[in-house]
Motif scaffolding. Structure first.
Motif, PDB file in Angstrom:
ATOM      1  N   ASN A 124       5.554  -6.167   9.409  1.00 53.19           N
ATOM      2  CA  ASN A 124       5.099  -5.184   8.425  1.00 53.19           C
ATOM      3  C   ASN A 124       6.165  -4.114   8.231  1.00 53.19           C
ATOM      4  O   ASN A 124       6.854  -3.725   9.178  1.00 53.19           O
ATOM      5  N   ILE A 125       6.299  -3.616   7.008  1.00 49.41           N
ATOM      6  CA  ILE A 125       7.187  -2.503   6.708  1.00 49.41           C
ATOM      7  C   ILE A 125       6.347  -1.240   6.667  1.00 49.41           C
ATOM      8  O   ILE A 125       5.427  -1.109   5.844  1.00 49.41           O
ATOM      9  N   LEU A 126       6.643  -0.303   7.571  1.00 43.17           N
ATOM     10  CA  LEU A 126       5.879   0.946   7.684  1.00 43.17           C
ATOM     11  C   LEU A 126       6.866   2.098   7.513  1.00 43.17           C
ATOM     12  O   LEU A 126       7.726   2.315   8.377  1.00 43.17           O
ATOM     13  N   ASP A 127       6.739   2.836   6.416  1.00 47.47           N
ATOM     14  CA  ASP A 127       7.741   3.842   6.088  1.00 47.47           C
ATOM     15  C   ASP A 127       7.078   5.097   5.537  1.00 47.47           C
ATOM     16  O   ASP A 127       6.217   5.022   4.649  1.00 47.47           O
ATOM     17  N   GLY A 128       7.472   6.260   6.079  1.00 43.75           N
ATOM     18  CA  GLY A 128       6.991   7.529   5.563  1.00 43.75           C
ATOM     19  C   GLY A 128       5.579   7.877   5.952  1.00 43.75           C
ATOM     20  O   GLY A 128       4.983   8.807   5.404  1.00 43.75           O
TER      21      GLY A 128
ATOM     22  N   VAL B 196      -2.382  -9.219  10.890  1.00 47.29           N
ATOM     23  CA  VAL B 196      -1.892  -8.228   9.934  1.00 47.29           C
ATOM     24  C   VAL B 196      -0.383  -8.458   9.831  1.00 47.29           C
ATOM     25  O   VAL B 196       0.383  -8.021  10.688  1.00 47.29           O
ATOM     26  N   ARG B 197       0.041  -9.153   8.768  1.00 45.25           N
ATOM     27  CA  ARG B 197       1.425  -9.608   8.698  1.00 45.25           C
ATOM     28  C   ARG B 197       2.013  -9.394   7.304  1.00 45.25           C
ATOM     29  O   ARG B 197       1.324  -9.549   6.295  1.00 45.25           O
ATOM     30  N   ASP B 198       3.297  -9.033   7.307  1.00 40.35           N
ATOM     31  CA  ASP B 198       4.098  -9.026   6.070  1.00 40.35           C
ATOM     32  C   ASP B 198       3.578  -8.041   5.031  1.00 40.35           C
ATOM     33  O   ASP B 198       3.750  -8.261   3.830  1.00 40.35           O
ATOM     34  N   ASN B 199       2.932  -6.970   5.474  1.00 43.93           N
ATOM     35  CA  ASN B 199       2.464  -5.930   4.561  1.00 43.93           C
ATOM     36  C   ASN B 199       3.474  -4.793   4.496  1.00 43.93           C
ATOM     37  O   ASN B 199       4.301  -4.611   5.390  1.00 43.93           O
ATOM     38  N   SER B 200       3.377  -3.994   3.443  1.00 42.08           N
ATOM     39  CA  SER B 200       4.164  -2.773   3.315  1.00 42.08           C
ATOM     40  C   SER B 200       3.212  -1.596   3.152  1.00 42.08           C
ATOM     41  O   SER B 200       2.351  -1.615   2.261  1.00 42.08           O
ATOM     42  N   VAL B 201       3.360  -0.590   4.031  1.00 39.39           N
ATOM     43  CA  VAL B 201       2.523   0.619   3.956  1.00 39.39           C
ATOM     44  C   VAL B 201       3.441   1.836   3.964  1.00 39.39           C
ATOM     45  O   VAL B 201       4.230   2.014   4.903  1.00 39.39           O
TER      46      VAL B 201
ATOM     47  N   ALA C 135       1.165   7.020   4.187  1.00 40.94           N
ATOM     48  CA  ALA C 135      -0.216   7.210   4.644  1.00 40.94           C
ATOM     49  C   ALA C 135      -0.225   8.067   5.913  1.00 40.94           C
ATOM     50  O   ALA C 135       0.814   8.304   6.529  1.00 40.94           O
ATOM     51  N   LEU C 136      -1.404   8.542   6.317  1.00 41.72           N
ATOM     52  CA  LEU C 136      -1.501   9.253   7.591  1.00 41.72           C
ATOM     53  C   LEU C 136      -1.102   8.316   8.727  1.00 41.72           C
ATOM     54  O   LEU C 136      -0.309   8.670   9.598  1.00 41.72           O
ATOM     55  N   ARG C 137      -1.652   7.113   8.726  1.00 42.07           N
ATOM     56  CA  ARG C 137      -1.271   6.064   9.672  1.00 42.07           C
ATOM     57  C   ARG C 137      -0.949   4.810   8.870  1.00 42.07           C
ATOM     58  O   ARG C 137      -1.682   4.461   7.943  1.00 42.07           O
ATOM     59  N   GLY C 138       0.092   4.113   9.269  1.00 46.59           N
ATOM     60  CA  GLY C 138       0.367   2.851   8.603  1.00 46.59           C
ATOM     61  C   GLY C 138      -0.705   1.829   8.932  1.00 46.59           C
ATOM     62  O   GLY C 138      -1.365   1.289   8.051  1.00 46.59           O
ATOM     63  N   ILE C 139      -0.879   1.584  10.241  1.00 47.36           N
ATOM     64  CA  ILE C 139      -1.898   0.654  10.732  1.00 47.36           C
ATOM     65  C   ILE C 139      -2.652   1.359  11.860  1.00 47.36           C
ATOM     66  O   ILE C 139      -2.048   1.915  12.779  1.00 47.36           O
TER      67      ILE C 139
ATOM     68  N   LEU D 162       0.848  -1.195   0.000  1.00 48.91           N
ATOM     69  CA  LEU D 162       0.000   0.000   0.000  1.00 48.91           C
ATOM     70  C   LEU D 162       0.878   1.236   0.000  1.00 48.91           C
ATOM     71  O   LEU D 162       1.814   1.341   0.797  1.00 48.91           O
ATOM     72  N   ASN D 163       0.546   2.159  -0.874  1.00 47.83           N
ATOM     73  CA  ASN D 163       1.376   3.363  -1.005  1.00 47.83           C
ATOM     74  C   ASN D 163       0.504   4.543  -1.417  1.00 47.83           C
ATOM     75  O   ASN D 163      -0.435   4.375  -2.197  1.00 47.83           O
ATOM     76  N   GLY D 164       0.825   5.725  -0.859  1.00 43.70           N
ATOM     77  CA  GLY D 164       0.148   6.932  -1.309  1.00 43.70           C
ATOM     78  C   GLY D 164      -0.754   7.529  -0.267  1.00 43.70           C
ATOM     79  O   GLY D 164      -0.664   7.231   0.924  1.00 43.70           O
ATOM     80  N   SER D 165      -1.664   8.359  -0.700  1.00 45.46           N
ATOM     81  CA  SER D 165      -2.514   9.128   0.193  1.00 45.46           C
ATOM     82  C   SER D 165      -3.663   8.278   0.728  1.00 45.46           C
ATOM     83  O   SER D 165      -4.584   7.916  -0.008  1.00 45.46           O
TER      84      SER D 165
END
Length: 319
Positions: free
Chosen positions: A307-311, A276-281, A284-288, A247-250
């Motif tokens: 999960n990879i949560l970046d930016g 909630v496993r092995d996702n990339s976000v 976003a305002l909040r990753g999860i 998942l990427n973007g606004s």
């Protein structure tokens, strides 16, 4: 005795095999006819002609339709190997008008929708859900639904939306390997849906997505898993897996949101056993986002891992 059992088993197998017909829709075929079906010109005519368990094959072309599925069947375009459909995907194009691409009626089970491009359906501004790619918002439960290898974009509500106001639970929904971008509200929403999987989808949030014919919205959630009770007897949504999605973007609320909502302040609305496993976000305002609202809303036994949560403004927020 063994011979009789073998004959019975073989008869049942052949009956099951023979009963599953293949029905074709191809609006580029000059000989197509919604009367003779050789092949059908419209997807809806092919669906109407099908019986439970049949396969409706749709050839490449652009179909300006609002399809209603009222029985178990396989609706097949061009399956893909990576997120999205294959190279010959038929296009369901709403032409910017108010409507839904595909509606699954309440009580229907055993449906597969695979290998389509779905775009340009709009909301009226008066009712949620309209403008979605696949919509199953039903008070009567549905089960065993697969949404695979589709490309959803520029839609006025959701790409995939299952749920209701709390009257019943849907179950066994698989949303996998779809490419999704520029959705006005919730890209993938499973509300009041248990024993389900959202896996290996690529979702891009949008800014200024056309919602009605004149209004725009930014994408709220990439993936929303929700227990929602406004009516009924209360319930628990359990055993839902969100895995290996990108998942990427606004996303104005979150890339992935887990929400338990009891608007009655008296009925149970619970999420339990959610992975909630092995996702990339990213971005976003909040990753999860894990959020409960209402006196009897509760979220238990959530596994958030790898999960990879970046930016994102917040990586994981729990309220």
């Amino acid at each position: 005795m063994k011979k009789e059992i073998l004959i019975i088993a073989l008869t049942l197998f052949l009956t099951s095999f023979i009963s599953a017909a293949v029905i074709n829709a191809d609006n580029t075929n000059v000989g197509c006819s919604d009367i003779t079906g050789t092949p059908y010109c419209t997807i809806q005519a092919a669906v109407n002609a099908a019986t439970s368990g049949d396969v409706v094959n749709v050839s490449a072309g652009t179909y300006n339709e609002n399809i209603v599925i009222d029985k178990g069947l396989n609706l097949i375009g061009s399956p893909g190997n990576s997120p999205g459909p294959g190279p010959n995907a038929p296009v369901l194009d709403g032409l910017g008008t108010v409507g839904r691409a595909i509606t699954i009626n309440g009580g229907v089970s055993n449906v597969k929708i695979q290998g389509f491009e779905i775009t340009d359906y709009r909301n009226s501004g008066l009712s949620g859900g309209i403008g979605s790619g696949v919509l199953a918002w039903n008070s009567v439960g549905i089960s065993n639904i697969e949404i695979l290898d589709n490309y959803f974009h520029d839609l006025g509500w959701s790409a995939v939306l299952f749920g209701n106001e709390g009257q019943s639970l849907h179950g066994n929904i698989l949303v996998e390997n779809n490419l999704i971008k520029d959705i006005a509200f919730y890209s993938i929403e499973l509300t009041n849906t248990k024993n389900s999987i959202v896996r290996e989808n690529t979702v891009t949030g949008g800014i200024g997505v056309v919602y009605t014919t004149v209004l725009t919205e930014n994408t709220d959630d990439g993936i929303l898993i929700q227990s929602q009770v406004h009516t009924g007897l209360g319930h628990t949504v359990n055993n839902v897996t969100v895995q290996k999605n990108i998942l990427n973007g606004s996303f104005e609320r979150a890339g992935i949101e887990l929400l338990a909502w009891d608007s009655t302040d008296s009925l149970t609305s619970e999420l339990d056993g959610i992975e909630v496993r092995d996702n990339s976000v990213e971005n976003a305002l909040r990753g999860i986002y894990v959020f409960s609202v209402g006196a009897n809303a509760d979220i238990d036994n959530v596994d958030i891992a790898n999960n990879i949560l970046d930016g994102n403004s917040d990586g994981i927020q729990i309220r």
